[in-house]
Design a protein around this motif. Structure first.
Motif, PDB file in Angstrom:
ATOM      1  N   THR A   1      44.097  33.808  35.033  1.00  0.00           N
ATOM      2  CA  THR A   1      42.872  33.685  34.353  1.00  0.00           C
ATOM      3  C   THR A   1      41.650  33.079  35.436  1.00  0.00           C
ATOM      4  O   THR A   1      40.484  33.277  35.596  1.00  0.00           O
ATOM      5  CB  THR A   1      42.594  33.383  33.088  1.00  0.00           C
ATOM      6  OG1 THR A   1      43.381  34.068  32.174  1.00  0.00           O
ATOM      7  CG2 THR A   1      41.010  33.126  32.500  1.00  0.00           C
ATOM      8  N   ILE A   2      42.361  31.927  36.010  1.00  0.00           N
ATOM      9  CA  ILE A   2      41.784  31.104  36.698  1.00  0.00           C
ATOM     10  C   ILE A   2      41.430  31.851  38.210  1.00  0.00           C
ATOM     11  O   ILE A   2      40.378  31.712  38.592  1.00  0.00           O
ATOM     12  CB  ILE A   2      42.178  29.561  37.015  1.00  0.00           C
ATOM     13  CG1 ILE A   2      41.859  28.771  35.835  1.00  0.00           C
ATOM     14  CG2 ILE A   2      41.674  28.834  38.191  1.00  0.00           C
ATOM     15  CD1 ILE A   2      43.141  27.425  35.552  1.00  0.00           C
ATOM     16  N   ALA A   3      42.667  32.509  38.436  1.00  0.00           N
ATOM     17  CA  ALA A   3      42.520  33.405  39.878  1.00  0.00           C
ATOM     18  C   ALA A   3      41.465  34.182  39.968  1.00  0.00           C
ATOM     19  O   ALA A   3      40.815  34.481  40.782  1.00  0.00           O
ATOM     20  CB  ALA A   3      44.087  33.750  40.167  1.00  0.00           C
ATOM     21  N   MET A   4      41.270  34.920  38.591  1.00  0.00           N
ATOM     22  CA  MET A   4      40.141  35.737  38.538  1.00  0.00           C
ATOM     23  C   MET A   4      39.030  35.239  38.476  1.00  0.00           C
ATOM     24  O   MET A   4      38.115  36.116  39.115  1.00  0.00           O
ATOM     25  CB  MET A   4      40.506  36.644  36.880  1.00  0.00           C
ATOM     26  CG  MET A   4      41.420  37.540  36.950  1.00  0.00           C
ATOM     27  SD  MET A   4      41.475  38.297  35.268  1.00  0.00           S
ATOM     28  CE  MET A   4      39.934  39.212  35.128  1.00  0.00           C
ATOM     29  N   MET A   5      38.803  34.463  37.933  1.00  0.00           N
ATOM     30  CA  MET A   5      37.356  33.582  38.034  1.00  0.00           C
ATOM     31  C   MET A   5      37.218  33.116  39.513  1.00  0.00           C
ATOM     32  O   MET A   5      35.864  33.475  40.067  1.00  0.00           O
ATOM     33  CB  MET A   5      37.391  32.416  37.306  1.00  0.00           C
ATOM     34  CG  MET A   5      36.121  31.256  37.123  1.00  0.00           C
ATOM     35  SD  MET A   5      36.022  30.342  38.552  1.00  0.00           S
ATOM     36  CE  MET A   5      37.128  29.101  37.737  1.00  0.00           C
ATOM     37  N   VAL A   6      38.048  32.567  40.486  1.00  0.00           N
ATOM     38  CA  VAL A   6      37.881  32.183  41.607  1.00  0.00           C
ATOM     39  C   VAL A   6      37.458  33.368  42.640  1.00  0.00           C
ATOM     40  O   VAL A   6      36.590  33.556  43.217  1.00  0.00           O
ATOM     41  CB  VAL A   6      39.136  31.685  42.181  1.00  0.00           C
ATOM     42  CG1 VAL A   6      38.833  31.449  43.554  1.00  0.00           C
ATOM     43  CG2 VAL A   6      39.285  30.325  41.253  1.00  0.00           C
ATOM     44  N   LEU A   7      38.103  34.514  42.398  1.00  0.00           N
ATOM     45  CA  LEU A   7      37.726  35.643  43.076  1.00  0.00           C
ATOM     46  C   LEU A   7      36.332  36.398  42.770  1.00  0.00           C
ATOM     47  O   LEU A   7      35.657  36.715  43.541  1.00  0.00           O
ATOM     48  CB  LEU A   7      38.747  36.831  42.877  1.00  0.00           C
ATOM     49  CG  LEU A   7      40.358  36.454  43.436  1.00  0.00           C
ATOM     50  CD1 LEU A   7      41.594  37.318  42.619  1.00  0.00           C
ATOM     51  CD2 LEU A   7      40.178  36.700  45.123  1.00  0.00           C
ATOM     52  N   ASP A   8      36.114  36.221  41.315  1.00  0.00           N
ATOM     53  CA  ASP A   8      34.714  36.672  40.885  1.00  0.00           C
ATOM     54  C   ASP A   8      33.651  35.785  41.690  1.00  0.00           C
ATOM     55  O   ASP A   8      32.470  36.173  42.048  1.00  0.00           O
ATOM     56  CB  ASP A   8      34.629  36.602  39.435  1.00  0.00           C
ATOM     57  CG  ASP A   8      35.491  37.867  38.858  1.00  0.00           C
ATOM     58  OD1 ASP A   8      35.886  38.725  39.642  1.00  0.00           O
ATOM     59  OD2 ASP A   8      35.699  37.812  37.725  1.00  0.00           O
TER      60      ASP A   8
ATOM     61  N   ILE B   1      34.726  38.943  45.226  1.00  0.00           N
ATOM     62  CA  ILE B   1      35.643  39.764  45.867  1.00  0.00           C
ATOM     63  C   ILE B   1      36.310  40.479  44.693  1.00  0.00           C
ATOM     64  O   ILE B   1      36.824  40.074  44.056  1.00  0.00           O
ATOM     65  CB  ILE B   1      36.781  38.818  46.445  1.00  0.00           C
ATOM     66  CG1 ILE B   1      36.344  38.154  47.489  1.00  0.00           C
ATOM     67  CG2 ILE B   1      37.831  39.764  47.139  1.00  0.00           C
ATOM     68  CD1 ILE B   1      35.743  38.564  48.603  1.00  0.00           C
ATOM     69  N   PRO B   2      35.974  42.077  44.997  1.00  0.00           N
ATOM     70  CA  PRO B   2      36.837  43.035  44.089  1.00  0.00           C
ATOM     71  C   PRO B   2      38.168  42.734  44.242  1.00  0.00           C
ATOM     72  O   PRO B   2      38.915  42.532  45.168  1.00  0.00           O
ATOM     73  CB  PRO B   2      36.361  44.359  44.687  1.00  0.00           C
ATOM     74  CG  PRO B   2      35.087  43.946  45.404  1.00  0.00           C
ATOM     75  CD  PRO B   2      35.353  42.629  46.028  1.00  0.00           C
ATOM     76  N   HIS B   3      39.060  43.121  42.882  1.00  0.00           N
ATOM     77  CA  HIS B   3      40.206  42.527  42.823  1.00  0.00           C
ATOM     78  C   HIS B   3      40.992  43.468  41.775  1.00  0.00           C
ATOM     79  O   HIS B   3      40.289  44.158  40.907  1.00  0.00           O
ATOM     80  CB  HIS B   3      40.593  41.175  42.509  1.00  0.00           C
ATOM     81  CG  HIS B   3      39.828  40.675  41.209  1.00  0.00           C
ATOM     82  ND1 HIS B   3      40.176  40.970  40.011  1.00  0.00           N
ATOM     83  CD2 HIS B   3      38.762  40.032  41.192  1.00  0.00           C
ATOM     84  CE1 HIS B   3      39.365  40.407  39.011  1.00  0.00           C
ATOM     85  NE2 HIS B   3      38.403  39.797  39.700  1.00  0.00           N
TER      86      HIS B   3
ATOM     87  N   GLN C   1      34.712  43.542  40.144  1.00  0.00           N
ATOM     88  CA  GLN C   1      35.363  44.161  38.787  1.00  0.00           C
ATOM     89  C   GLN C   1      36.776  43.782  38.862  1.00  0.00           C
ATOM     90  O   GLN C   1      37.535  44.068  39.837  1.00  0.00           O
ATOM     91  CB  GLN C   1      35.166  45.563  38.701  1.00  0.00           C
ATOM     92  CG  GLN C   1      33.549  45.968  38.728  1.00  0.00           C
ATOM     93  CD  GLN C   1      32.994  45.518  37.386  1.00  0.00           C
ATOM     94  OE1 GLN C   1      33.697  45.113  36.429  1.00  0.00           O
ATOM     95  NE2 GLN C   1      31.692  45.275  37.736  1.00  0.00           N
ATOM     96  N   GLY C   2      37.726  43.491  37.659  1.00  0.00           N
ATOM     97  CA  GLY C   2      38.998  43.621  37.615  1.00  0.00           C
ATOM     98  C   GLY C   2      39.571  45.051  37.532  1.00  0.00           C
ATOM     99  O   GLY C   2      38.559  45.897  37.092  1.00  0.00           O
ATOM    100  N   GLY C   3      40.801  45.124  37.762  1.00  0.00           N
ATOM    101  CA  GLY C   3      41.407  46.431  37.619  1.00  0.00           C
ATOM    102  C   GLY C   3      41.639  47.013  39.095  1.00  0.00           C
ATOM    103  O   GLY C   3      41.760  46.293  39.937  1.00  0.00           O
ATOM    104  N   SER C   4      41.804  48.396  39.038  1.00  0.00           N
ATOM    105  CA  SER C   4      42.122  49.103  40.079  1.00  0.00           C
ATOM    106  C   SER C   4      40.994  49.033  41.072  1.00  0.00           C
ATOM    107  O   SER C   4      40.144  49.514  40.694  1.00  0.00           O
ATOM    108  CB  SER C   4      42.630  50.270  39.808  1.00  0.00           C
ATOM    109  OG  SER C   4      42.964  51.065  41.158  1.00  0.00           O
ATOM    110  N   VAL C   5      41.238  48.646  42.284  1.00  0.00           N
ATOM    111  CA  VAL C   5      40.193  48.555  43.385  1.00  0.00           C
ATOM    112  C   VAL C   5      40.913  49.060  44.651  1.00  0.00           C
ATOM    113  O   VAL C   5      41.799  48.558  45.081  1.00  0.00           O
ATOM    114  CB  VAL C   5      39.623  47.172  43.757  1.00  0.00           C
ATOM    115  CG1 VAL C   5      38.687  47.137  44.699  1.00  0.00           C
ATOM    116  CG2 VAL C   5      39.308  46.475  42.176  1.00  0.00           C
ATOM    117  N   ASP C   6      40.138  49.963  45.452  1.00  0.00           N
ATOM    118  CA  ASP C   6      40.717  50.567  46.768  1.00  0.00           C
ATOM    119  C   ASP C   6      40.611  49.390  47.662  1.00  0.00           C
ATOM    120  O   ASP C   6      39.559  48.741  47.674  1.00  0.00           O
ATOM    121  CB  ASP C   6      39.587  51.744  46.970  1.00  0.00           C
ATOM    122  CG  ASP C   6      40.064  52.219  48.416  1.00  0.00           C
ATOM    123  OD1 ASP C   6      40.536  51.638  49.078  1.00  0.00           O
ATOM    124  OD2 ASP C   6      39.870  53.644  48.365  1.00  0.00           O
ATOM    125  N   SER C   7      41.690  49.141  48.230  1.00  0.00           N
ATOM    126  CA  SER C   7      41.774  47.850  49.382  1.00  0.00           C
ATOM    127  C   SER C   7      40.571  48.100  50.739  1.00  0.00           C
ATOM    128  O   SER C   7      40.325  46.986  50.766  1.00  0.00           O
ATOM    129  CB  SER C   7      43.249  47.922  49.737  1.00  0.00           C
ATOM    130  OG  SER C   7      43.446  49.096  50.675  1.00  0.00           O
TER     131      SER C   7
END
Length: 289
Positions: A202-209, A213-215, A10-16
């Protein structure tokens, strides 16, 4: 293939502590797309940030031993990337590899996508034989652009070949073609060939998803630099696009880049945040606006 990682990114705040992943050394291979052209940042190696840096920033959270190298060099063709970057990448012993290649062949040389795929398959086979997670990128859909739209068919064929290659070698597909957010003009640099900071984000988000990987990245909201640095970067970008980027694209059509000019962005693996990139500049701080 389902990449190792969390079940529900999920995008947004994520506990490390929730950002668990198995990788400790990431190496990026490719051309200007992976180098980050279109996303200027004076404090980054080579003066560019890009999607790969943004992915590495997120992957480094909570992983003190995480190291990142970026061997990308703008202007290279697929065979040049395989010849000049695969060997050095293997020597770095990565456990995560991203590879993007073939775009310059398809756009500027109108290469046969099936012949390109044969070369790509051999390179991916070698990379995958190490046991590393290998991520391949489909080409974006340039169908809405008047010039690059002419190569849409070849890109589509190459993309299907890439899916076959990924299936053969248990690689992961990062699907730019299916990333419909890229139809937004704000995602693109003025040259309509490279991606803007928003597009890189936006591409970085797609790669992480894709890697499960939560980010902490949020749609349409790139993590900004401190206010002064960001303004300077954008001002520099306008001048750069006018004075350097468009002439560079024209030059790519006429001639190949010389060997002596081929310098990797980050040739040695190291911490994502080096001396010129202090911890907290992008990660863990409230973005400055």
């Amino acid at each position: 293939m389902n990449a190792p990682g969390a079940d529900s990114p999920q995008g947004g705040s994520v506990d490390s502590r929730a950002r668990l992943h198995p990788w400790s050394r990431y190496v990026a291979l490719g051309d200007s797309f992976t180098e980050g052209v279109g996303d200027p940042e004076p404090r980054s190696p080579g003066g560019l940030r890009g999607w790969a840096d943004r992915v590495a920033e997120e992957l480094s959270i909570g992983h003190e031993d995480f190291a990142y190298a970026n061997l990308a060099v703008r202007g290279l063709l697929l065979q040049q990337i395989l010849d000049e970057q695969v060997g050095p990448a293997l020597a770095l012993q990565p456990d995560l590899i991203t590879l993007n290649a073939g775009g310059n062949d398809l756009i500027f040389h109108r290469s046969d996508p099936d012949k390109l795929a044969v070369r790509m398959d051999a390179g991916v086979e070698l990379l995958a034989s190490t046991g590393a997670t290998v991520v391949l990128f489909t080409g974006p859909d340039w169908g809405a652009t008047p010039v690059f739209g002419q190569v849409r068919g070849r890109v589509a064929v190459f993309n299907e070949n890439l899916r076959t290659i990924a299936a053969r070698h248990d690689a992961v597909i990062a699907d730019l073609w299916a990333l419909r957010q890229l139809t937004n003009a704000l995602m693109w640099d003025p040259d309509r060939l490279h991606f803007s900071p928003l597009g890189q984000h936006t591409i970085a988000m797609m790669v992480l998803d894709t890697l499960n990987i939560p980010h902490t990245l949020r749609p349409m909201t790139p993590k900004d630099l401190p206010e002064r640095s960001w303004r300077e970067a954008r001002a520099d970008d306008l001048v750069w696009a006018r004075d350097h980027l468009v002439p560079w694209v024209l030059q790519r059509i006429k001639q190949r880049i010389s060997v002596e000019d081929r310098q990797a962005k980050r040739p040695e693996p190291g911490p994502v945040f080096g001396a010129r990139m202090p911890p907290g500049t992008f990660i863990g701080n409230t973005p400055h606006t």
